[in-house]
Scaffold this motif. Structure first.
Motif, PDB file in Angstrom:
ATOM      1  N   ALA A  80       0.843  -1.212   0.000  1.00 18.61           N
ATOM      2  CA  ALA A  80       0.000   0.000   0.000  1.00 18.61           C
ATOM      3  C   ALA A  80       0.873   1.254   0.000  1.00 18.61           C
ATOM      4  O   ALA A  80       0.598   2.226  -0.714  1.00 18.61           O
ATOM      5  CB  ALA A  80      -0.931  -0.016   1.210  1.00 18.61           C
ATOM      6  N   PHE A  81       1.950   1.221   0.771  1.00 16.38           N
ATOM      7  CA  PHE A  81       2.865   2.363   0.856  1.00 16.38           C
ATOM      8  C   PHE A  81       3.518   2.626  -0.496  1.00 16.38           C
ATOM      9  O   PHE A  81       3.575   3.764  -0.971  1.00 16.38           O
ATOM     10  CB  PHE A  81       3.926   2.091   1.934  1.00 16.38           C
ATOM     11  N   GLN A  82       4.028   1.571  -1.136  1.00 15.31           N
ATOM     12  CA  GLN A  82       4.749   1.741  -2.410  1.00 15.31           C
ATOM     13  C   GLN A  82       3.809   2.198  -3.534  1.00 15.31           C
ATOM     14  O   GLN A  82       4.163   3.069  -4.337  1.00 15.31           O
ATOM     15  CB  GLN A  82       5.442   0.428  -2.809  1.00 15.31           C
ATOM     16  N   ILE A  83       2.619   1.621  -3.601  1.00 16.37           N
ATOM     17  CA  ILE A  83       1.675   1.993  -4.664  1.00 16.37           C
ATOM     18  C   ILE A  83       1.167   3.415  -4.442  1.00 16.37           C
ATOM     19  O   ILE A  83       1.074   4.213  -5.385  1.00 16.37           O
ATOM     20  CB  ILE A  83       0.537   0.964  -4.751  1.00 16.37           C
ATOM     21  N   ALA A  84       0.865   3.766  -3.193  1.00 17.45           N
ATOM     22  CA  ALA A  84       0.407   5.135  -2.885  1.00 17.45           C
ATOM     23  C   ALA A  84       1.490   6.159  -3.203  1.00 17.45           C
ATOM     24  O   ALA A  84       1.199   7.259  -3.691  1.00 17.45           O
ATOM     25  CB  ALA A  84       0.001   5.231  -1.415  1.00 17.45           C
TER      26      ALA A  84
END
Length: 357
Positions: free
Chosen positions: A265-269
């Motif tokens: 979630a962190f990387q995609i966001a």
């Protein structure tokens, strides 16, 4: 003059190894391209074939060559049965094949599912081997779906596919760019398998786990994430870089799942926030991971609730990649570019794919 309406079958055998996606689709060009998924099914691999495909990167040269032919024949037989049952005759069968090796830096990406065997067993024209031309032009040979995102989904800001590996596609400064953002189901399914299931349904086990900051930071510090040029992840990257971190952490399966979800979630966001054209960008999420409601919840949190989650039908979620491979075949038959240098890092755009029959 080229026709403006095409019916094709797209075949997709993903790295997660669950089965063969068959999508019978129509594509029409008027002012812009439109599509319809007329029918689609997933045929599970027989246990023996599925096991061979999941371990094909470990086979001897002879066994791999035999699997290439037998897998092509098996796909052809399944397509023939499907076309007979549905009483359809597509213009072509467009097959991604099953990836064994993906090492573009060495000029190599190998997908098995022999084209001649597939052509003969199905009795249909076949188009496959979509990656290799781009690789010989200095590209990554991946991702290939972004041309479909641009032409079939022109009003969506970000197209994300959450399969074995997660990838994203978007317009940036007038160019289409796309890359693999992070692993996805390949790592999470392995933890779910340890807990006795094929996958973590709805992300329920991840939700029960605890985020481990040390592993979260170590994953985010991997060099893959600091590369800003065209980039793609293969099974080899997971085995060399990601899996050792998970193994050495000593965490429970649920804590690993919770940490992986937060990492993804962190990387995609981070990518969305870097490229978003509006305060509330539209995001289309497809692939098996689209059903992981806990991941969607964590992505929403990482994006501070400032995004529009474009609704996708179950058919689009499950068969978008097969839909786009059918479309790559359409562009190939029209002798139009189906691979974008802005995405892969190649010297120029190209029209890839070998035609059989």
């Amino acid at each position: 003059m080229s026709p403006t309406n095409y019916t094709m079958i797209g075949l997709m055998s993903g790295t997660s190894g669950d089965g063969l996606d068959i999508a019978y689709c129509s594509y029409e060009l008027q002012d812009q391209w439109s599509y319809e998924i007329l029918d689609a099914i997933t045929i599970p691999f027989p246990i023996d074939l599925g096991s061979k495909l999941m371990n094909c990167h470990k086979l001897s040269a002879m066994d791999l060559a035999l699997l290439d032919v037998s897998f092509g024949k098996w796909m052809g037989e399944k397509v023939k049965e499907y076309c007979t049952e549905k009483q359809i005759k597509p213009l072509a069968i467009c097959s991604h094949g099953h990836t064994v090796f993906h090492q573009p830096a060495k000029g190599l990406s190998l997908q098995i599912g022999n084209g001649w065997a597939l052509h003969h067993a199905s009795g249909q024209r076949v188009i496959n081997d979509f990656r290799m031309k781009d690789i010989q032009l200095g590209g990554q040979g991946a991702p290939l779906v972004p041309i479909g995102d641009r032409l079939l989904f022109p009003n969506i800001d970000f197209c994300i596919n959450l399969g074995g590996i997660a990838n994203i596609s978007m317009e940036s400064a007038g160019k289409r760019i796309a890359f693999d953002t992070c692993p996805f189901n390949l790592l999470m399914n392995a933890q779910a398998n340890e807990l006795g299931a094929e996958y973590d349904k709805d992300g329920d086990w991840a939700k029960e786990g605890m985020l481990n900051e040390k592993l979260f930071n170590a994953l985010n510090a991997l060099t893959y994430y600091s590369r800003n040029n065209a980039k793609s992840l293969g099974r080899e990257d997971l085995e060399d870089d990601f899996i050792p971190l998970l193994s050495e952490s000593g965490l429970s399966e649920k804590d690993l799942l919770a940490t992986l979800v937060e990492h993804y979630a962190f990387q995609i966001a981070k990518v969305i926030k870097r490229h978003q054209p509006t305060a509330q960008p539209s995001v289309l999420i497809t692939g098996g991971g689209a059903y992981n409601s806990y991941f969607i919840e964590r992505l929403d949190s990482q994006l501070n609730n400032s995004w529009f989650h474009t609704e996708a039908t179950p058919e689009l979620i499950e068969f978008k990649e097969a839909l786009v491979f059918g479309f790559l075949g359409v562009l190939r038959l029209r002798k139009e570019n189906n691979c974008l240098a802005s995405v892969t890092g190649a010297d120029l755009d190209s029209s890839g794919g070998v035609i059989y029959g």
